[in-house]
Design an enzyme around this catalytic site. Structure first.
Site, PDB file in Angstrom:
ATOM      1  N   SER A 187       0.836  -1.253  -0.063  1.00  0.00           N
ATOM      2  CA  SER A 187      -0.101  -0.058  -0.148  1.00  0.00           C
ATOM      3  C   SER A 187       0.765   1.267   0.137  1.00  0.00           C
ATOM      4  CB  SER A 187      -0.823   0.012   1.321  1.00  0.00           C
ATOM      5  OG  SER A 187      -1.810   0.986   0.949  1.00  0.00           O
ATOM      6  N   HIS A 188       0.716   2.056   1.020  1.00  0.00           N
ATOM      7  CA  HIS A 188       1.389   3.351   1.035  1.00  0.00           C
ATOM      8  C   HIS A 188       2.849   3.524   1.569  1.00  0.00           C
ATOM      9  CE1 HIS A 188      -0.053   2.483   4.950  1.00  0.00           C
ATOM     10  NE2 HIS A 188       0.887   3.436   5.472  1.00  0.00           N
ATOM     11  N   ASP A 352      -2.646   6.442  -3.199  1.00  0.00           N
ATOM     12  CA  ASP A 352      -1.490   5.683  -2.649  1.00  0.00           C
ATOM     13  C   ASP A 352      -1.075   4.586  -3.877  1.00  0.00           C
ATOM     14  OD1 ASP A 352      -3.544   4.077  -2.388  1.00  0.00           O
ATOM     15  OD2 ASP A 352      -2.785   3.430  -0.314  1.00  0.00           O
ATOM     16  N   ASP A 354      -1.424   1.260  -3.586  1.00  0.00           N
ATOM     17  CA  ASP A 354      -2.467   0.349  -4.292  1.00  0.00           C
ATOM     18  C   ASP A 354      -3.963   1.021  -4.395  1.00  0.00           C
ATOM     19  OD1 ASP A 354      -2.917   0.926  -1.606  1.00  0.00           O
ATOM     20  OD2 ASP A 354      -3.834  -1.198  -1.287  1.00  0.00           O
ATOM     21  N   ASP A 356      -6.063   2.709  -3.054  1.00  0.00           N
ATOM     22  CA  ASP A 356      -7.350   2.851  -2.178  1.00  0.00           C
ATOM     23  C   ASP A 356      -7.475   3.979  -1.294  1.00  0.00           C
ATOM     24  OD1 ASP A 356      -5.263   2.037  -0.575  1.00  0.00           O
ATOM     25  OD2 ASP A 356      -6.436   0.309   0.204  1.00  0.00           O
ATOM     26  N   ARG A 357      -6.359   4.832  -1.347  1.00  0.00           N
ATOM     27  CA  ARG A 357      -6.415   5.862  -0.357  1.00  0.00           C
ATOM     28  C   ARG A 357      -6.636   7.385  -1.496  1.00  0.00           C
ATOM     29  NH1 ARG A 357      -2.323   5.924   4.462  1.00  0.00           N
ATOM     30  NH2 ARG A 357      -2.963   3.839   5.240  1.00  0.00           N
ATOM     31  N   THR A 420     -10.219   0.448  13.337  1.00  0.00           N
ATOM     32  CA  THR A 420      -9.020   1.024  12.212  1.00  0.00           C
ATOM     33  C   THR A 420      -8.813  -0.160  11.330  1.00  0.00           C
ATOM     34  OG1 THR A 420      -7.852   2.692  13.339  1.00  0.00           O
ATOM     35  CG2 THR A 420      -6.879   1.793  11.637  1.00  0.00           C
ATOM     36  N   GLU A 439     -12.210   6.553   6.760  1.00  0.00           N
ATOM     37  CA  GLU A 439     -11.085   6.510   7.934  1.00  0.00           C
ATOM     38  C   GLU A 439     -10.172   7.799   7.595  1.00  0.00           C
ATOM     39  OE1 GLU A 439      -9.482   2.695   9.212  1.00  0.00           O
ATOM     40  OE2 GLU A 439      -9.468   2.276   6.921  1.00  0.00           O
ATOM     41  N   LYS A 452     -11.810   0.570   0.180  1.00  0.00           N
ATOM     42  CA  LYS A 452     -11.755   1.940   0.289  1.00  0.00           C
ATOM     43  C   LYS A 452     -11.136   2.116  -1.349  1.00  0.00           C
ATOM     44  CE  LYS A 452      -7.229   2.511   2.862  1.00  0.00           C
ATOM     45  NZ  LYS A 452      -7.073   1.720   3.412  1.00  0.00           N
TER      46      LYS A 452
HETATM   47  C1  VG1 Z   1      -3.235   2.532   8.473  1.00  0.00           C
HETATM   48  C2  VG1 Z   1      -4.501   3.507   8.758  1.00  0.00           C
HETATM   49  C3  VG1 Z   1      -5.728   2.572   8.363  1.00  0.00           C
HETATM   50  C4  VG1 Z   1      -5.789   1.958   7.286  1.00  0.00           C
HETATM   51  C5  VG1 Z   1      -4.571   0.967   6.885  1.00  0.00           C
HETATM   52  C6  VG1 Z   1      -4.452   0.205   5.481  1.00  0.00           C
HETATM   53  O1  VG1 Z   1      -3.177   1.526   9.379  1.00  0.00           O
HETATM   54  O2  VG1 Z   1      -4.372   4.034  10.009  1.00  0.00           O
HETATM   55  O3  VG1 Z   1      -6.757   3.577   8.621  1.00  0.00           O
HETATM   56  O4  VG1 Z   1      -7.013   1.144   7.147  1.00  0.00           O
HETATM   57  O5  VG1 Z   1      -3.375   1.846   7.178  1.00  0.00           O
HETATM   58  O6  VG1 Z   1      -4.590   1.297   4.729  1.00  0.00           O
HETATM   59  P1  VG1 Z   1      -2.301   1.590  10.621  1.00  0.00           P
HETATM   60  O7  VG1 Z   1      -2.601   0.236  11.403  1.00  0.00           O
HETATM   61  O8  VG1 Z   1      -0.813   1.709  10.097  1.00  0.00           O
HETATM   62  O9  VG1 Z   1      -2.767   2.704  11.531  1.00  0.00           O
HETATM   63  V1  VG1 Z   1      -3.662   0.868   3.279  1.00  0.00           V
HETATM   64  O10 VG1 Z   1      -3.847   2.040   2.167  1.00  0.00           O
HETATM   65  O11 VG1 Z   1      -2.102   0.785   3.848  1.00  0.00           O
HETATM   66  O12 VG1 Z   1      -4.240  -0.669   2.888  1.00  0.00           O
HETATM   67 CO    CO Z   2      -3.559   1.624   0.223  1.00  0.00          CO
END
Ligand code: VG1
Ligand code: CO
Length: 629
Positions: A187-188, A352, A354, A356-357, A420, A439, A452
């Site tokens: 992801s990010h 981001d 992947d 989804d953000r 979360t 979120e 998302k």
């Molecule tokens: C983070 C965010 C959470 C989100 C998750 C996955 O998790 O706070 O809201 O759902 O990333 O997003 P954490 O546990 O690091 O706070 V993604 O776009 O990385 O799949």
């Molecule tokens: Co993501």
């Protein structure tokens, strides 16, 4: 940076019949007839990607390999041993790519997943596979395909070049009625040989696997003893079509078309086009060299008439162009600079790794994700055809601000507060009680899929802006992003919100801090004074899923004060090294004359309180946050 590894297979693939999309060639191909056992060691040694040390082969070459047959597909049973630490976090398993490249690391987890699913969920079933294009995805895809085939999966749909955004995987699972899908993404988190890799599994509704499944996978990673690997050649991911291997087949699909179909059902594209093609409206979309690069041109340029130069960083790269593909004010600085420049565009957005953000900006204006979901919910019915009967219900993650709560109240809608992580929304959607959710971490979406969805959020905002401006003549002043947000605050009040992230702290100090806070809440009682604030409640958030009754505990330490202000502490579940501390700060302001403050100014007393209460500096040694949103 070119990916090698699987592509350099020493095993010359047997001639296989590849069907084109229109399909004229005859089907079945029997691997048994065209391959001999002597070629296996070559197959395994070919799994060693050329850029990493030889001990890091993704799957171990083993002399004790045994062979079994599954109809006319040959399956090798590879002995393996459990590997520690393969526990899924907030969203999938994420580690440094070098960890995933270790012997059997990925293969163990994938096999453990099959060992965890009921056979009817994967035997002869249809699965989906794709990812965000990051380093190691192509090698990983080949391995996942072979293990899927080895476990009796019937067919796997793979995005061309291994590309599928997270929302697209969810969309394809639902549209094609697949039994589930794999998403290769951290992801990010940044990508490249020194950075992160990750894998997520989504179920048949398109939603991230629930904790009941991920806990089982983890359990199975601790007892795994063998991997079932089909003996098939590497699949050519570069062109759309079907390849058959006995009863197993692989279909390479266009990453965009199914997803785009759903977007066209949800939104009024002609309404959006009427805005995007106006000469007095300019937009910029920053794909951050991540997966939405593959979607931005077909959707924003080809379908909606945006100019070619409205897309920046639009080519997905294996290392995201050395970037950190996290659309926030720190890591999407390029876009922020464009939007805050003189005469910047009217609308800006980023997504981001992947896809989804999303981050939404107006000209010299940042929309917090907590406000964004509230504004989308408040405007959905009039601006977005999918919601023409009104949303069924609204939900947010616990640390997300209460702006959405106020919209739910005004519209008399069912409302939910979940922990979360997107996986907690799916059950509510399946039960028909939730349409729009979000979120604070730049995640927004709806029940059109079960993830998302960054591009969805951009299209939702464009729909709202288009609807507000549809009768504006050329030259007339348009209703801007800032106008829409300020009008919302006037109606509902403003929830000032900020998040402080302290990335990659020493785990020990971060854990001690959370333990200290847990101890503090156990001693706290209603009415306690914290500076000028009076405590309403302090707890470690616990959630009972109203649909299946499952309970999730320890989801964040929160202090809620009598005026509704909150300070919340969590440790991230998505990092790959050390511990990331997140502090969330929120305060409601009903007074319109106080709506124009900078959030950092408005929240200063609460931020100071959060730092004092947690003794963050003492526990972590950190003076400053890494990222402030
Ligand atoms: C983070 C965010 C959470 C989100 C998750 C996955 O998790 O706070 O809201 O759902 O990333 O997003 P954490 O546990 O690091 O706070 V993604 O776009 O990385 O799949
Ligand atoms: Co993501």
């Amino acid at each position: 940076m070119a990916t090698t590894g699987a592509a350099t297979s020493l095993l010359s693939p047997p001639s296989l019949h590849r069907l084109t999309a229109t399909g004229t060639t005859s089907a079945s191909f029997s691997f048994l007839r065209t391959s001999s056992p002597s070629s296996f060691p070559l197959l395994f040694s070919s799994r060693i990607p050329s850029k990493i040390p030889s001990e890091s082969s993704a799957i171990k070459s083993s002399s004790s390999t045994t062979f079994t047959e599954s109809q006319d597909l040959k399956v090798n049973t590879i002995p393996t041993k459990p590997i520690e630490g393969q526990k899924t976090g907030t969203s999938g398993l994420r580690k440094k790519v070098k960890v995933f490249m270790q012997e059997n690391y990925l293969a163990n987890w994938i096999q453990a997943l099959f060992n965890s699913l009921p056979p009817e969920d994967y035997k002869n079933a249809l699965l989906v596979l794709g990812g965000d294009g990051r380093y190691f995805n192509k090698e990983a895809a080949q391995l996942i395909i072979k293990i899927a085939a080895g476990n009796g999966v019937g067919k796997i749909l793979v995005g061309k070049e291994g590309i599928l955004s997270t929302p697209a995987v969810s969309a394809i699972i639902r549209k094609r009625k697949a039994n589930g899908g794999f998403i290769m993404s951290a992801s990010h988190n940044p990508g490249g040989p020194e950075y992160d890799w990750g894998i997520k599994f989504n179920y048949s509704s398109g939603q991230p696997a629930p904790e009941s499944i991920t806990d089982k996978i983890y359990g199975n990673t601790l007892s795994i003893s063998e991997i079932k690997l089909a003996d098939i050649p590497d699949v050519d991911l570069s062109s759309v079509g079907v390849s058959k291997y006995g009863n197993f087949s692989v279909e390479i699909v266009d990453p965009v078309s199914d997803y785009l179909d759903i977007m066209e059902e949800v939104f009024d594209f002609s309404l959006i086009k009427s805005l995007v093609s106006r000469p007095d409206f300019r937009l910029t979309f920053d794909a951050m060299h991540a997966v939405t690069g593959a979607y931005a041109n077909p959707i924003f340029v080809d379908k909606l008439g945006a100019s070619q130069d409205s897309i920046c960083n639009g080519v997905p790269l294996e290392d995201f162009g050395h970037g950190h593909p996290d659309p926030n004010l720190t890591y999407a600085k390029d876009l922020v600079n464009i939007m805050y420049s003189d005469n910047g565009p009217d609308f800006g957005a980023a997504s981001d790794g992947d896809g989804d953000r999303n981050m939404i900006l107006g000209r010299q204006f940042f929309v917090t994700p907590s406000d964004s979901v509230a504004i989308i919910a408040a405007n959905a019915q009039e601006s977005i055809p999918y919601f023409k009967s009104g949303p069924k219900g609204l939900a947010r993650s616990m640390p997300t601000s209460g702006a959405l709560d106020r919209v739910a109240e005004k519209l008399s809608l069912p409302f939910f507060e979940v922990p979360t992580g997107w996986k907690f929304f799916g059950n509510l959607m399946d039960a028909g009680t939730l349409s729009i959710c979000g979120e604070e971490s730049f995640g927004t979406g709806s029940d059109h899929i079960r993830e998302k969805d960054g591009i969805w959020a951009v299209l939702a905002w464009l729909s709202i802006i288009a609807y507000r401006n549809k009768n504006k003549k050329p030259g007339e002043k348009l209703v801007s992003v800032a106008d829409i947000v300020k009008e919302h605050w006037t109606t509902y009040g403003r929830n000032y919100f900020s998040r402080y992230d302290y990335e990659e702290c020493e785990s020990e100090g971060a854990n001690e801090m959370i333990n200290y806070l847990r101890d503090l809440i156990s001693k706290s009682k209603q009415g306690d004074k914290y500076g000028n604030y009076t405590l309403q409640l302090a707890d470690d958030f616990k959630y009972t899923d109203p649909v299946d009754g499952s309970v999730s505990t320890k989801q964040g330490v929160r202090f809620v004060f009598t005026d509704g202000s909150r300070i919340i502490f969590r440790l991230s579940g998505t990092g790959s090294a050390g511990a990331t501390v997140r502090i969330y700060i929120e305060q409601f302001e009903p007074d319109v004359s106080k709506h124009d403050l900078d959030a950092q100014v408005a929240l200063k007393p609460l931020i100071d309180l959060a730092l004092t209460v947690s003794k963050l500096k003492d526990f972590t040694g950190r003076e400053k946050a890494t990222v402030i949103t």
